[in-house]
Design a protein around this motif. Structure first.
Motif, PDB file in Angstrom:
ATOM      1  N   MET A  52      41.012  36.659  36.700  1.00 31.60           N
ATOM      2  CA  MET A  52      42.055  36.710  37.730  1.00 31.60           C
ATOM      3  C   MET A  52      42.732  38.080  37.767  1.00 31.60           C
ATOM      4  N   ILE A  53      42.987  38.654  36.597  1.00 25.72           N
ATOM      5  CA  ILE A  53      43.645  39.964  36.543  1.00 25.72           C
ATOM      6  C   ILE A  53      42.788  41.027  37.218  1.00 25.72           C
ATOM      7  N   VAL A  54      41.476  40.908  37.040  1.00 22.83           N
ATOM      8  CA  VAL A  54      40.571  41.871  37.668  1.00 22.83           C
ATOM      9  C   VAL A  54      40.631  41.750  39.191  1.00 22.83           C
ATOM     10  N   GLN A  55      40.780  40.537  39.689  1.00 26.99           N
ATOM     11  CA  GLN A  55      40.703  40.315  41.131  1.00 26.99           C
ATOM     12  C   GLN A  55      42.038  40.447  41.846  1.00 26.99           C
ATOM     13  N   LEU A  56      43.160  40.154  41.131  1.00 31.11           N
ATOM     14  CA  LEU A  56      44.445  40.084  41.834  1.00 31.11           C
ATOM     15  C   LEU A  56      45.583  40.340  40.853  1.00 31.11           C
ATOM     16  N   ASP A  63      51.112  33.096  45.339  1.00 31.46           N
ATOM     17  CA  ASP A  63      50.856  33.195  46.776  1.00 31.46           C
ATOM     18  C   ASP A  63      49.397  32.869  47.091  1.00 31.46           C
ATOM     19  N   ALA A  64      48.492  33.392  46.271  1.00 33.49           N
ATOM     20  CA  ALA A  64      47.071  33.138  46.505  1.00 33.49           C
ATOM     21  C   ALA A  64      46.733  31.665  46.328  1.00 33.49           C
ATOM     22  N   ASP A  72      45.072  39.894  53.257  1.00 29.49           N
ATOM     23  CA  ASP A  72      44.779  40.437  51.927  1.00 29.49           C
ATOM     24  C   ASP A  72      43.494  39.775  51.423  1.00 29.49           C
ATOM     25  N   MET A  73      42.406  40.517  51.476  1.00 28.00           N
ATOM     26  CA  MET A  73      41.121  39.943  51.097  1.00 28.00           C
ATOM     27  C   MET A  73      41.101  39.498  49.644  1.00 28.00           C
ATOM     28  N   ARG A  74      41.889  40.134  48.781  1.00 28.41           N
ATOM     29  CA  ARG A  74      41.921  39.725  47.376  1.00 28.41           C
ATOM     30  C   ARG A  74      42.442  38.302  47.237  1.00 28.41           C
ATOM     31  N   GLN A  75      43.509  37.990  47.961  1.00 35.94           N
ATOM     32  CA  GLN A  75      44.052  36.633  47.912  1.00 35.94           C
ATOM     33  C   GLN A  75      43.082  35.618  48.525  1.00 35.94           C
ATOM     34  N   VAL A  76      42.409  36.023  49.587  1.00 38.54           N
ATOM     35  CA  VAL A  76      41.447  35.122  50.224  1.00 38.54           C
ATOM     36  C   VAL A  76      40.315  34.789  49.266  1.00 38.54           C
ATOM     37  N   LEU A  77      39.804  35.790  48.551  1.00 38.67           N
ATOM     38  CA  LEU A  77      38.704  35.554  47.615  1.00 38.67           C
ATOM     39  C   LEU A  77      39.135  34.643  46.468  1.00 38.67           C
ATOM     40  N   VAL A  78      40.351  34.858  45.974  1.00 37.86           N
ATOM     41  CA  VAL A  78      40.833  34.008  44.880  1.00 37.86           C
ATOM     42  C   VAL A  78      41.004  32.570  45.358  1.00 37.86           C
ATOM     43  N   HIS A  79      41.583  32.404  46.534  1.00 37.29           N
ATOM     44  CA  HIS A  79      41.887  31.054  47.025  1.00 37.29           C
ATOM     45  C   HIS A  79      40.633  30.300  47.454  1.00 37.29           C
ATOM     46  N   PRO A  84      38.111  27.424  43.891  1.00 37.53           N
ATOM     47  CA  PRO A  84      37.166  26.307  44.100  1.00 37.53           C
ATOM     48  C   PRO A  84      36.037  26.292  43.081  1.00 37.53           C
ATOM     49  N   ARG A  85      35.566  27.473  42.681  1.00 35.83           N
ATOM     50  CA  ARG A  85      34.507  27.525  41.668  1.00 35.83           C
ATOM     51  C   ARG A  85      35.008  26.959  40.343  1.00 35.83           C
ATOM     52  N   LEU A  86      36.228  27.286  39.985  1.00 43.74           N
ATOM     53  CA  LEU A  86      36.803  26.747  38.751  1.00 43.74           C
ATOM     54  C   LEU A  86      36.913  25.228  38.831  1.00 43.74           C
ATOM     55  N   ALA A  87      37.388  24.721  39.970  1.00 38.96           N
ATOM     56  CA  ALA A  87      37.524  23.267  40.127  1.00 38.96           C
ATOM     57  C   ALA A  87      36.174  22.566  40.080  1.00 38.96           C
ATOM     58  N   VAL A  88      35.170  23.159  40.729  1.00 44.56           N
ATOM     59  CA  VAL A  88      33.840  22.549  40.735  1.00 44.56           C
ATOM     60  C   VAL A  88      33.250  22.536  39.334  1.00 44.56           C
ATOM     61  N   SER A  89      33.459  23.598  38.562  1.00 45.51           N
ATOM     62  CA  SER A  89      32.932  23.618  37.198  1.00 45.51           C
ATOM     63  C   SER A  89      33.558  22.518  36.357  1.00 45.51           C
ATOM     64  N   LEU A  90      34.854  22.280  36.515  1.00 39.92           N
ATOM     65  CA  LEU A  90      35.513  21.196  35.774  1.00 39.92           C
ATOM     66  C   LEU A  90      34.968  19.834  36.185  1.00 39.92           C
ATOM     67  N   LEU A  91      34.843  19.616  37.490  1.00 40.59           N
ATOM     68  CA  LEU A  91      34.370  18.319  37.975  1.00 40.59           C
ATOM     69  C   LEU A  91      32.931  18.049  37.541  1.00 40.59           C
TER      70      LEU A  91
END
Length: 683
Positions: A52-56, A63-64, A72-79, A84-91
């Motif tokens: 996250m620190i690397v990206q934003l 806010d993201a 802000d493309m950085r916030q869009v990529l994080v959101h 979503p990738r983190l959530a999918v990995s958990l599920l």
């Protein structure tokens, strides 16, 4: 649960250290599993923060998460990508952990998992076939296609292992064979329709990259419904662990609850495969780690395995992103988990008391030919006829024709090297399989299914990526070292079980799965050498020129000159160690020399036709069923049969769908897979 705990008991048990008596709280809660889960969560969280620190900047994190600034493309990529990738990995990790636990409980099999019972491979193959042949069916929901494929694979596994009473090893062995065959069919589809299925290949390896929250929202209700169904079945599933007689005495309808438990577990697996592809060995790792951590009761396992599975996949996926950066979406996380899961399976094999098995080569009652020369002459005649067809008869612009005269010369310059290479490779694989079956007393042994071919391919891969100019001699030497190393690992695992057939096969398939995961990771990097390696893995003879064919034939000729020196030993080895030593044979030196010969034969042939053909399994059996019982006649018959099969595979591959071609190795695999399943069914 007493029976299941007994299965896991051994002098090197998987149970936690016996210290719970000093701490009563450890009897109630699986402290080891909780601690392991906490450690995994800590590692995953630290890696997530680093990404996250690397990206934003941290000031924009809230806010993201809540309402990203579209400008802000950085916030869009994080959101829309990172979270979503983190959530999918958990599920997905939690779902696979839960599915693995239920499969192990229902089948009473500590090695059962989505991969080892073939369910993941079946679901993926169904999606690939539907994408290629009937894409309109995906409109009804890809989960239904995945479910159909998963249940079909499970039905095939049950059909192959039913005669063994669905014993743990029989089920897992059948599942791994079904997975191998489904993978071969998938590879054939990619070769035939690369332009349609290239992206599906990477996705099928377990790519968790996301572009929005749609996959998360798609997974939540489906996984939640299946998990709720399993929770409601917790009590009858617990009673299934008592064994058939114990459960029936309590009035439990075994058939209904077993089917219900399997249906829920298969549904979880199918949903995950439909969403992100195959996550290799995630279910096995989570369920096993929960049990090692002290989760003895089913209720504890149903809770801890999903938590560990989710944390493990989260940690692995975040580690992948740390290693590759935010642009590493194409690196399949599923292949990375397989890199961890395959060694786990290798580690588990010698530590689990699954069954008492004995090699069965000596127990086969097959006819003996009174005149073996006639059988050998018949095979040789068929081989000569096929060689003539392969060199002279093929489709062209005007249909199928025999080449002759001036037309023949340019065609021979292209066909002859391929035919010679296929002939030599098939003969070497057949001889290697024959020697392995005689050495181990195991009728299922062969370079392909014992992982020797995978080891040879791994050695070649190391040479290809570590040396700037790895020619054919260097590749051959590296492949020989890799084959010998894989062979030693497999036999070391099997030694504790007296080289039991199923144990050796499981070790070999685990090595093959490890190698396949490495290939997927390298392929996903986009390295051009990896793409060349992928083409070679299919067993293509496209690139064989006159020099390569001459070198392969020369190696085969030299090794065949040495083969008669082994025949006396190979006649005696099936008699057993005591009998062989009483005849004055140095058993250790004999085995070492045979292993070196097998490694050299496998390496030289694998360089031509790839690591998976099943020639080494089929050819010795064909020779034996023709009545060739003694070592020398069976060896000659196996060599002729192996040459016949591989030349036929090469001819079919380049003529069946002319002007397109199928690699000879894949054709041989598609032929050999059903033979392996037939042999499993008869055992």
């Amino acid at each position: 649960m007493a029976e299941q705990e007994a299965i896991l008991s051994d002098d090197t048990s998987l149970a936690p250290p016996v210290c719970a008596s000093s701490f009563p709280i450890l009897k109630k809660y699986p402290a080891g599993a909780i601690l392991l889960c906490a450690v995994l969560i800590g590692v995953a969280a630290a890696a997530s923060l680093s990404n996250m620190i690397v990206q934003l900047p941290p000031a924009l994190w809230l806010d993201a998460l809540a309402s990203p600034d579209i400008g802000d493309m950085r916030q869009v990529l994080v959101h829309y990508a990172f979270l979503p990738r983190l959530a999918v990995s958990l599920l997905c990790g939690a779902a696979l952990g839960l599915a693995g636990t239920v499969l192990q409980q229902v089948l009473r099999n500590p090695l059962a998992s989505p991969e080892t019972v073939g369910v993941s491979a079946g679901a993926y193959l169904a999606l690939a076939l539907t994408t290629l042949l009937a894409p309109s069916l995906l409109a009804f929901g890809r989960e239904w296609v995945a479910l159909a494929g998963a249940f079909t694979a499970l039905a095939a596994v049950f059909a192959l292992s039913w005669h063994k009473g669905l014993s743990p090893l029989a089920v897992v062995l059948a599942g791994l064979v079904v997975s191998l065959y489904a993978g071969a069919i998938g590879a054939a589809l990619v070769v035939l329709r690369h332009e349609w299925l290239a992206s599906l290949f990477i996705w099928g390896a377990g790519s968790l990259g996301q572009q929005d929250w749609s996959t998360t929202l798609w997974l939540l209700p489906r996984l939640g419904g299946a998990a709720l169904a399993i929770g409601l079945m917790a009590r009858p599933l617990t009673l299934l662990g008592l064994g058939d007689e114990g459960a029936r005495s309590l009035g439990v309808p075994l058939g209904i609850w077993r089917f219900a438990g399997l249906a829920a577990a298969v549904a979880l697996i199918a949903f995950v495969v439909a969403a992100v592809g195959v996550i290799g060995f995630g279910g096995l790792a989570a369920a096993t780690l929960a049990r090692i951590g002290g989760a003895r009761r089913l209720g504890q396992q149903l809770l801890m395995a999903p938590l560990i599975g989710g944390a493990l996949l989260w940690a692995v996926d975040q580690g992948v992103q740390v290693a590759t950066g935010p642009q590493g979406d194409l690196l399949p996380t599923g292949a990375m988990t397989a890199l961890l899961g395959a060694p786990l399976l290798l580690w588990l094999l010698p530590r689990l008391k699954l069954a008492t098995e004995t090699p069965s080569l000596g127990s086969e009652h097959l006819p003996r030919a009174r005149r073996p020369g006639l059988a050998l002459a018949a095979i040789g005649g068929l081989l000569l006829l096929l060689l003539a067809l392969a060199l002279l008869y093929a489709p062209g612009p005007h249909g199928w024709t025999f080449a002759s005269g001036d037309q023949l010369q340019p065609l021979l310059s292209w066909r002859l090297p391929r035919v010679c290479a296929a002939l030599a490779a098939g003969a070497m694989l057949a001889l290697a399989g024959f020697m392995m079956q005689r050495l181990t007393g195991n009728p299922m042994a062969s370079p392909e299914v014992l992982g020797i071919s995978a080891g040879a391919a791994l050695g070649m891969m190391v040479a290809l990526f570590s040396l700037s100019d790895a020619g054919r001699p260097v590749q051959t030497a590296a492949a020989t070292i890799g084959a010998f190393a894989a062979l030693l690992v497999t036999l070391a695992i099997g030694r504790r079980a007296a080289y039991a057939p199923e144990r050796l096969l499981l070790a070999g398939v685990a090595l093959t799965a490890l190698f396949d995961a490495l290939i997927l990771v390298l392929t996903a990097t986009g390295d051009p050498r990896a793409m060349l390696l992928l083409n070679w893995l299919t067993g293509s003879t496209y690139g064989v020129d006159a020099n390569s064919a001459l070198l392969t034939s020369a190696i085969a000729f030299c090794l065949f000159l040495l083969a008669p020196l082994f025949m006396r030993w190979l006649d005696m080895l099936p008699l057993g160690s005591v009998a062989v030593q009483s005849l004055g044979v140095n058993l250790g030196a004999t085995r070492l020399l045979v292993l070196l010969m097998v490694a050299a034969l496998t390496a030289a042939s694998t360089l031509v036709v790839g690591p998976l053909t099943f020639i080494g399994l089929m050819a010795p059996h064909l020779a034996r069923r023709l009545g060739l019982a003694r070592a020398l006649p069976q060896a000659v018959g196996a060599v002729l049969a192996g040459s016949l099969i591989m030349v036929a595979a090469d001819w079919i591959g380049r003529t069946a769908i002319f002007p397109r071609q199928n690699p000879a190795g894949l054709v041989a695999t598609l032929i050999g897979g059903p033979v392996l399943m037939w042999l499993l069914r008869r055992r």
